[in-house]
Design an enzyme around this catalytic site. Structure first.
Site, PDB file in Angstrom:
ATOM      1  N   HIS A  54     -21.237 -33.712 151.380  1.00 36.51           N
ATOM      2  CA  HIS A  54     -19.838 -33.914 150.943  1.00 36.51           C
ATOM      3  C   HIS A  54     -19.488 -35.403 150.886  1.00 36.51           C
ATOM      4  O   HIS A  54     -18.362 -35.798 151.198  1.00 36.51           O
ATOM      5  CB  HIS A  54     -18.851 -33.184 151.865  1.00 36.51           C
ATOM      6  CG  HIS A  54     -18.992 -31.698 151.871  1.00 36.51           C
ATOM      7  ND1 HIS A  54     -18.184 -30.857 151.136  1.00 36.51           N
ATOM      8  CD2 HIS A  54     -19.861 -30.876 152.523  1.00 36.51           C
ATOM      9  CE1 HIS A  54     -18.533 -29.599 151.343  1.00 36.51           C
ATOM     10  NE2 HIS A  54     -19.561 -29.586 152.181  1.00 36.51           N
ATOM     11  N   ASN A 127     -14.425 -24.412 151.733  1.00 34.28           N
ATOM     12  CA  ASN A 127     -14.991 -24.673 150.411  1.00 34.28           C
ATOM     13  C   ASN A 127     -14.167 -23.957 149.345  1.00 34.28           C
ATOM     14  O   ASN A 127     -13.242 -23.216 149.661  1.00 34.28           O
ATOM     15  CB  ASN A 127     -16.435 -24.160 150.344  1.00 34.28           C
ATOM     16  CG  ASN A 127     -17.445 -25.165 150.902  1.00 34.28           C
ATOM     17  OD1 ASN A 127     -17.142 -26.340 151.068  1.00 34.28           O
ATOM     18  ND2 ASN A 127     -18.633 -24.685 151.184  1.00 34.28           N
TER      19      ASN A 127
END
Ligand code: HEM
Length: 482
Positions: A54, A127
């Site tokens: 990420h 997510n």
């Protein structure tokens, strides 16, 4: 001194920021160039480690507005009063790419929300997909290695991705979502968010509820095909979010919970803590609880977004984790990552600092005494040990009210978790069968596009998994692979 005088980092006026001090026009520099040395030394240290996953993302501030009080479910104080607003910081991200990769990779998107509640920070580090590729954290480093660049060529390696998936049928559901038309969101505003994991809430009676959080985009869903994505500027999603907020077009998400009692969960044949599975919304309907809106861009990307530290272990009274094995590992992994990336006092960085009093006996460490929420540093108190005799003078004491209800476990043995008998196919097949003809075609084209780089043995194993999900799913991919 004037507010506009250029200074050194120590605050002294700088006489010249264009010319180094040198021994004449053709001579070398001299050792009294301490201002030059300060600039170069600081520059050498401008980068910190990027997030190991990420790494590429963008964040903004906003607020969560509660629709109606959730007192029957939880004592969490930001979930009690209808209309109450809680400040948030949200960071969206891709997963596999480094900081300089594209915003438009076919990749899940991170959807991390930090609620600055009156009893500490509550983070949902989710997510844009309701499930994940894995349900045992021991696989996480292997999985990420297989999805990031090849260690020799430093190039994307679709064959390695499929090699991992061919050895892990538990990935099939999430792989089907990733390869579907939803695999490349057109922007961060046009995607949903999910806690994905089962989390918990608990009330004043000590009753625990298992919950999944859903954030549904009020902007609607927009996605890109691989061809469309290739035409986008690499920073397009970042720009889309910053521009929308700057022009006052504040993006919002309706927030829902799926709620399951402990007693009901115990009766389920499906493991409610298996991150590769969704909870049927027919069985556990969505309950709307509020709205999340983003309305303020950061002032400084590095200080705020890059240094933002989200952690599934940031829990507040009335909330909790669950026995989800992946989540359990994440309770450790994020704090550990923050210590490496930002240092032991990461929670003193303004974007991470709780907006409530912070009282503890932790002391010192790099960057101790940073400016802190409410204008004071937590580390100034005289007493630095517990227990002590100074509670009457304001020394902090634990509050039993924050104690979670006990978690009752079944009498299963402590042993390695054997998943070989699990059904990883039905939900992937259900999803395939829900798709329109066009969506099915996009899905199988995307899979065949990568799977063709893998060897025959990997292709055969993948086709066998797809066949177990749905014979038509496998047949279509097989036809494309020839
Ligand atoms: C065992 C499984 C996992 C491990 C060990 C793990 C580990 C990590 C680590 C080390 C980071 C970087 C943190 C930082 O440097 O601040 C990270 C970021 C992140 N992870 Fe995970 N992760 C796991 C699974 C998941 C799952 C299942 C989700 C979503 C449901 C998720 C969502 C995220 C998000 C959104 C971020 C970025 C947070 C931000 O914006 O700063 N991770 N993960």
């Amino acid at each position: 001194m004037s507010l506009t005088t250029l200074t050194t980092a120590a605050g002294a006026p700088v006489p010249d920021d264009n010319n180094s001090i040198s021994a004449g026009s053709r001579g070398p520099l001299t050792f009294d160039n301490h201002y030059l040395f300060e600039k170069l030394a600081h520059f050498n240290r401008e980068r910190i480690p990027e997030r190991v996953v990420h790494a590429r993302g963008t964040g903004a501030y906003g607020e969560f507005t509660l629709k109606s009080g959730l007192e029957p479910l939880t004592i969490a104080n930001f979930l009690q009063t209808a209309g109450e607003k809680t400040q948030v910081f949200v960071r969206f991200s891709t997963v596999g790419g480094g900081q300089d990769s594209s915003d438009y990779a076919r990749d899940p998107r991170g959807f991390a929300v930090k609620f600055y509640t009156r009893e500490g920070n509550y983070d949902i580090v989710g997510n844009n997909t309701p499930v994940f590729f894995l349900n045992d954290p021991i696989k996480f480093p292997d999985f990420i290695h297989s999805q990031k660049k090849n260690p020799r060529t430093n190039l994307p390696d679709p064959a390695a991705m499929y090699e991992f998936w061919a050895n892990h049928p538990q990935s099939l559901h999430q792989m089907t979502i990733l390869m579907s038309d939803r695999g490349i969101p057109a922007s961060y505003r046009h995607m949903h968010g999910f806690s994905s994991h089962t989390l918990s809430l608990w009330n004043a009676k000590g009753e625990r509820y298992w919950v999944k959080w859903h954030f549904k985009s009020c902007q609607g869903i927009k996605t890109l095909t691989a061809e469309e994505a290739a035409q986008q500027p690499p920073f397009g999603a970042q720009q889309d979010l910053v521009d929308a907020i700057d022009r006052g077009d504040f993006p919002a998400w309706r927030v829902y919970l799926q709620v399951l009692t402990e007693a009901d969960a115990a009766q389920w044949s499906l493991n409610p803590f298996d991150l590769t599975k969704v909870w049927s919304q027919k069985l556990v309907p969505l309950q709307e609880i509020g709205t999340l809106q983003l309305n303020r861009n950061v002032e400084n990307y590095f200080a705020e977004t890059e240094q933002a530290a989200f952690a599934p272990s940031n829990l507040v009274p009335g909330t909790g984790a669950s026995p989800d094995k992946m989540l359990q590992a994440r309770l450790l992994a994020y704090q550990d990552a923050h210590r490496y990336r930002l240092g032991v006092n990461a929670n003193q960085i303004p974007v991470n600092a709780p907006q409530c009093p912070v009282n503890h006996y932790q002391r010192d460490g790099a960057m101790a005494g940073c400016p802190f929420s409410q204008g004071r540093s937590v580390q100034t108190r005289e007493v630095n040990f517990f227990p002590n005799d100074r509670s009457a003078a304001g020394a902090p004491v634990p509050d039993i009210r924050a104690q979670e209800p006990p978690l009752r476990l079944s009498a299963e043995a402590v042993a390695r978790y054997d998943q070989s008998g699990e059904d990883y196919y039905s939900q992937a097949g259900d999803l395939f069968r829900l798709m329109t003809e066009d969506q099915k075609q996009q899905l199988v084209n995307n899979i065949a596009g990568g799977l063709r780089y893998a060897n025959t043995s990997i292709q055969e194993r993948m086709l066998a998994y797809l066949h177990q999900a749905d014979a038509d799913y496998a047949a279509r991919v097989a036809a494309l692979l020839g």
